[in-house]
Structure formats: structure tokens, C-alpha cells
Enzyme design. Structure first.
Site, PDB file in Angstrom:
ATOM      1  N   SER A 193       0.845  -1.189   0.000  1.00  0.00           N
ATOM      2  CA  SER A 193       0.000   0.000   0.000  1.00  0.00           C
ATOM      3  C   SER A 193       0.886   1.248   0.000  1.00  0.00           C
ATOM      4  O   SER A 193       1.642   1.451  -0.946  1.00  0.00           O
ATOM      5  CB  SER A 193      -0.965  -0.028   1.192  1.00  0.00           C
ATOM      6  N   ASP A 261     -16.670 -17.141 -14.011  1.00  0.00           N
ATOM      7  CA  ASP A 261     -15.737 -17.992 -13.255  1.00  0.00           C
ATOM      8  C   ASP A 261     -15.053 -19.036 -14.128  1.00  0.00           C
ATOM      9  O   ASP A 261     -13.848 -19.255 -14.029  1.00  0.00           O
ATOM     10  CB  ASP A 261     -16.495 -18.654 -12.101  1.00  0.00           C
ATOM     11  N   ASP A 264     -11.560 -19.146 -17.191  1.00  0.00           N
ATOM     12  CA  ASP A 264     -10.135 -19.446 -17.099  1.00  0.00           C
ATOM     13  C   ASP A 264      -9.874 -20.949 -17.096  1.00  0.00           C
ATOM     14  O   ASP A 264      -8.740 -21.393 -16.862  1.00  0.00           O
ATOM     15  CB  ASP A 264      -9.518 -18.796 -15.858  1.00  0.00           C
ATOM     16  N   ASP A 268     -13.792 -22.262  -9.788  1.00  0.00           N
ATOM     17  CA  ASP A 268     -13.265 -22.363  -8.434  1.00  0.00           C
ATOM     18  C   ASP A 268     -13.558 -21.125  -7.579  1.00  0.00           C
ATOM     19  O   ASP A 268     -12.963 -20.940  -6.517  1.00  0.00           O
ATOM     20  CB  ASP A 268     -11.750 -22.568  -8.480  1.00  0.00           C
ATOM     21  N   ASP A 411      -8.541  -6.370  -5.006  1.00  0.00           N
ATOM     22  CA  ASP A 411      -8.260  -5.203  -4.165  1.00  0.00           C
ATOM     23  C   ASP A 411      -9.384  -4.172  -4.314  1.00  0.00           C
ATOM     24  O   ASP A 411      -9.615  -3.657  -5.405  1.00  0.00           O
ATOM     25  CB  ASP A 411      -6.926  -4.580  -4.584  1.00  0.00           C
ATOM     26  N   HIS A 450      -6.835  -6.176  -0.526  1.00  0.00           N
ATOM     27  CA  HIS A 450      -5.769  -5.189  -0.407  1.00  0.00           C
ATOM     28  C   HIS A 450      -4.652  -5.697   0.506  1.00  0.00           C
ATOM     29  O   HIS A 450      -4.848  -5.821   1.715  1.00  0.00           O
ATOM     30  CB  HIS A 450      -6.338  -3.874   0.129  1.00  0.00           C
TER      31      HIS A 450
END
Length: 522
Positions: A193, A261, A264, A268, A411, A450
Site C-alpha cells: 500500500s 468464473d 479461465d 473455483d 483489491d 488489499h
């Protein structure tokens, strides 16, 4: 050899000579003379005896680092000091050095949010591993959410922007050399950060400070980041009833996963690359009255504002990228900016820098902020002090420096696209992949929030990865990440150097990272 290196060597030789005659004990360091520096504490802390007024993070791995409980820390030499390199500058820092089994290395630790305190929790892990470590309060004392320190104090803003981390680094390494009788063999930086921004600043401004740098989820462009927070808050205020409650954020998240989902190759609950998801929140629009399982027109407008970038209305230039599909649940957190309606973000970190450091007005009204002239004014006033977007890392790379950057795809605070944008800017500046492959790698973590947390595999050993890269020339071809719940590892998955992605081999459990390989995206 640069002048700064010559000066550092001269100071070190004089210091070691005087220290040798005095005896290199921890308590002797109280009388150590360093430029612009006062040593305020030098004492040996017995194993497990550290007592602090602040609360340490819970012990265990989080993101790229591991926190260690105070009771488990080894005996160490604790040195505290204050550096005053300029008028109205007061940079507090601490250095912790193991009294035995020092690994010969130094690690600087970054801060979070608006800084204001020493990162004791982050120091615990490296100390436990044998590092001499150091952290700074960034030049002011406050809560991490409070930017009021900057009101009328430009020098403190400079300290926060770049000077405190560098001054801490230089003084800490001198203290380490005085205590052990020699300089560290290798120096590393870890931060996420604000600490990630400090990491990039170190590589850009002070390429001689560190051999290896880990930059997590860097707050790379503070004025533009906070402008993007204002963009979201204005969207909520301008669309009455547009605030999306946490339950509906979960509704959106489930709809995203249902739509994208499996794209890819593995279903999962994670999106390996959310940019491939073309989810449109309009599919959830209420057909009649508002209800728990649909979105109103106002809510759809606000959701689109969160997904979309903040844009200059005149030039259409992007100010800061938006959030990506898969991050929705985190929007209801303090860092996610989906605050109560009307959103009083003037009392949060979301606008602390703009409010105090830039516009110098405690009563500044974010609704008056203009995304053309306002952004230009903010950048002019900041004058690059907190900006870490310079793609020129040649000096850092020439010295053999290694930069490992990571960012969670989910994030909700700092758009992961900002890390990709910076990586691409360096790639372009250095003439393509061959110019950076041996020095700079970016890892994107699916499902990670984050700096850590989230539904995806979200803990990994970035410190070991950067250490092996610097010392053994073993570039990280992947970092194995774990998802740990209730002390048990539920799932592992390799994090791959961007733009590669983790690809399922086709057999075996999809919870076992050994059944995935890193490959170019299809």
C-alpha cells in the site's frame, strides 16, 4: 563511485573506528553520532520481553509477509532515533538487530495509509528470520487515517512522500554497521500500500539504498487515487438511492462468478484475469420495485462508476483506473468507498491527502472537486512528492537491483490495473520484456484483497523470493500462494509473473497448486 557513496563510506569508517574503541554493545549506541540524528533509546530486549504501547497484528502470514507475536521474538538490540534533515522535519525511526544469529542482512519496512507510526508488526517477521530491521513513522505522529499533520507543514509532506524512508534507511544501515562492526551484505525493502509506494520511490529516487525491493499493491499515484475516490463518492451523491448495501454487493459478486468464473478453465470461485469478464450489472436490474435480489437504475449507475475509470471530462484522459469484476464484496469496507449515503468521505482516508496536504482546507467540500482543473491543480501542488510513476529504473537495474511487485486482483482500495499500468510503462521505457525480465517482475493474485485477505490464495513468501533472486540469481518463475483457514491450508495456487497466468494441467485437484503451471494467457 557516486559522491553519495563516498560520503557514506567516510561516515562509516569514522563511525566504526570510534565504535570499536568504545565497544560495540547495544547500550553504547546511545552515544553514536550521526548527521542530523539524535539517538533516543539503545537497549537490549530479552527474548519475548518486548513491550509496546501499540497493538501488534495477529501473528501469522498475511499477503507477502508474516507477523510474529512479541512473545516469540528473539533477544535483540532496540535503537530508536530522530532525524531532523530540514526545519520542521522530525522523522522518528527504530532499528531492531538480533543479538545473535544475525543473517548479515538489513530490511526496511514500509507503512500503511497516511503513515504516522512505526510499523512494529512488519518488523517482527524479518527480525524473527535473522534480519536487522527498521521502520519510520514517516515524519509525523497520527493515526493512519489522519492527514491533518500536513496542514501548513510542507516539509512533513515531503517526509511522508519520500524523505523519511530514505533517511531511515541511511541512518539504520549506519547503526547496523556500528553494532555488528560491518555493513549488511544485502539490503531489502518490504512494503504494501503506502509501503508499496515507498518501495517504488526507493527504486526510482534512491537506487543505491536497496538490493531487492518488494512492492505490494502500491499507492502509486496518491492525488489521482484520491480523485478516483471522489469520483465514486460523487456518483453516490448524484444518484439518490444509488448506494449499494453489502448484501447486494454479494449479489453482484455471485452474478460475476456465475458469468465469468469458468472462463479461465477452472470453476473455483476465482477469476484468474478479471479483464476477461464482460459482466454488465444491468442484468440484475429490477423489473418492478426495488428488492433484495435486484438493482435499481440508480444502483446500476453507481456500480458502473466503481467499475469504470475516473476520467477527465474535457480530454477524456484516464485519471485512475476503476475496480475489476470480482472485487465487489470489499466495496463495503472503509477502503472500498461504498460509504453511507451521503458518503462523508471528508472524514476518511479517501480524501485526507487532498483535503489537508493539497488544498490546505479542513472544510474542503469534495463535491466541488473538478476532474479537469482540480486534478491539474492537485498534481501541481503535490509537485511529484507522493508520486511513484517514474518508469526510469535504469540506475536501480544497473546496480543489479531486483524489484518484485504484487497486487491482489480483488483489491477494493487501489485498482490492480494501476500496477499493470506501471509495469507496462517500465516495459515500454526499457524497450520491451528483455529489458526488464532479469530485474522486475509483477505478480497478480486472483481473489486477494488489499495487501492480503480475500477468497483466493493470499499468503506467500515474497521475502524468500526476493532474497533468492538477489543472492542466488534465482528469478521467481512463480510464487506458491496458500489459502489458510482456521490454521489449515485449504488451497494452493501458483502466482505467475505477469502476463502469465496459472493454467490447470487438466488432472488432479484444483485446490493443489502442483496441478497448475504458469503459461502465457490464451
Amino acid at each position: 563511485m557516486k559522491l553519495v557513496d563516498v560520503v557514506f563510506a567516510a561516515i562509516l569508517m569514522n563511525m566504526l573506528s570510534s565504535q570499536a574503541s568504545a565497544g560495540a554493545t547495544c547500550e553504547n549506541l546511545a552515544s553514536l553520532s550521526l548527521p542530523d540524528t539524535t539517538i533516543t533509546l539503545a537497549q537490549t530486549v530479552a527474548a519475548g520481553a518486548l513491550r509496546l504501547q501499540t497493538h501488534l497484528p495477529d501473528a501469522g502470514p498475511y499477503g507477502g509477509i508474516t507477523f510474529v507475536a512479541a512473545k516469540d521474538l528473539p533477544e535483540f538490540c532496540r535503537v530508536a532515533g530522530v532525524v531532523r534533515p530540514a526545519k520542521d522535519s522530525e522523522i522518528k525511526f527504530e532499528v531492531w538487530m538480533p543479538t545473535s544469529k544475525w543473517n548479515g542482512k538489513f530490511m526496511g519496512l514500509g507503512n500503511g495509509a497516511m503513515g504516522g507510526s512505526i510499523s512494529y508488526g512488519s518488523m517482527s517477521g524479518p527480525l524473527f528470520r535473522g534480519y536487522a530491521t527498521a521502520s519510520t513513522d514517516t515524519g509525523h505522529e497520527s493515526t493512519a487515517q489522519d492527514g491533518s499533520y500536513a496542514l501548513g507543514h510542507r516539509e512533513k509532506v515531503i517526509d511522508f512522500g519520500y524523505r523519511a524512508a530514505h533517511e531511515m534507511t541511511v541512518k539504520a544501515k549506519l547503526i547496523v554497521a556500528a553494532y555488528y562492526g560491518r555493513s549488511p551484505n544485502f539490503s531489502y525493502w518490504y512494503g504494501c500500500s503506502t509501503g508499496g509506494r515507498q518501495a517504488l520511490v526507493e527504486a526510482q529516487r534512491f537506487p543505491a539504498d536497496y538490493n531487492g525491493i518488494v512492492a505490494g499493491a502500491p499507492a502509486i499515484f496518491l492525488t489521482h487515487m484520491q480523485a478516483a475516490s471522489v469520483w465514486k463518492a460523487q456518483a453516490i451523491r448524484k444518484n439518490p438511492g444509488g448506494l449499494v448495501p453489502p448484501a447486494k454487493l454479494l449479489l453482484i459478486h455471485k452474478a460475476v462468478l456465475a458469468a465469468c468464473d469458468a472462463r479461465d478453465g477452472v470453476k473455483d470461485g476465482l477469476l484468474e484475469d478479471p479483464r476477461l469478464c464482460d459482466f454488465d450489472p444491468k442484468i440484475l436490474e429490477c423489473k418492478d420495485e426495488d428488492g433484495p435480489d435486484c438493482l435499481t437504475a440508480a444502483q446500476i449507475t453507481v456500480v458502473r462508476a466503481f467499475y469504470g475509470p475516473a476520467v477527465n471530462p474535457r480530454t477524456k484522459e484516464q485519471i485512475f483506473p476503476g475496480m475489476v469484476p470480482g472485487s465487489e464484496v470489499g466495496w463495503s469496507s472503509d477502503v472500498g468507498r461504498m460509504h453511507a449515503d451521503p458518503p462523508d468521505i471528508t472524514k476518511t482516508l479517501a480524501t485526507a491527502y487532498l483535503r489537508y496536504a493539497v488544498f490546505q482546507d479542513p472544510k474542503w467540500d469534495y463535491m466541488t472537486f473538478d476532474f479537469d482543473s482540480g486534478v491539474a491543480s492537485a498534481d501541481r501542488i503535490d509537485d511529484g512528492v507522493t508520486r511513484a510513476t517514474d518508469p526510469n529504473l535504469r540506475d536501480f537495474f544497473r546496480r543489479g537491483g531486483k524489484l518484485l511487485q504484487y497486487h491482489g486482483w480483488s483489491d477494493p482500495s487501489i485498482s490492480p490495473l494501476s500496477s499493470i499500468n506501471y509495469y507496462n510503462s517500465v516495459l515500454n521505457f526499457m524497450g520491451g520484456p528483455s529489458g526488464i525480465r532479469d530485474f522486475y517482475r509483477l505478480f497478480m493474485a486472483p481473489g486477494m484483497d488489499h495487501c492480503g485477505g480475500g477468497d483466493g490464495p493470499n499468503t506467500f513468501d515474497s521475502i524468500l523470493a526476493i532474497q533468492e533472486w538477489v543472492e542466488a540469481g534465482k528469478a521467481p518463475e512463480q510464487m506458491m500462494a496458500m489459502r489458510i483457514r482456521d490454521g489449515k491450508t485449504e488451497r494452493t495456487r501458483p502466482l505467475c509473473p505477469y502476463p502469465q497466468v496459472a493454467t490447470y494441467k487438466g488432472t488432479g485437484s484444483t485446490d493443489d497448486g502442483a496441478n497448475f503451471s504458469c503459461s502465457a494467457p490464451k
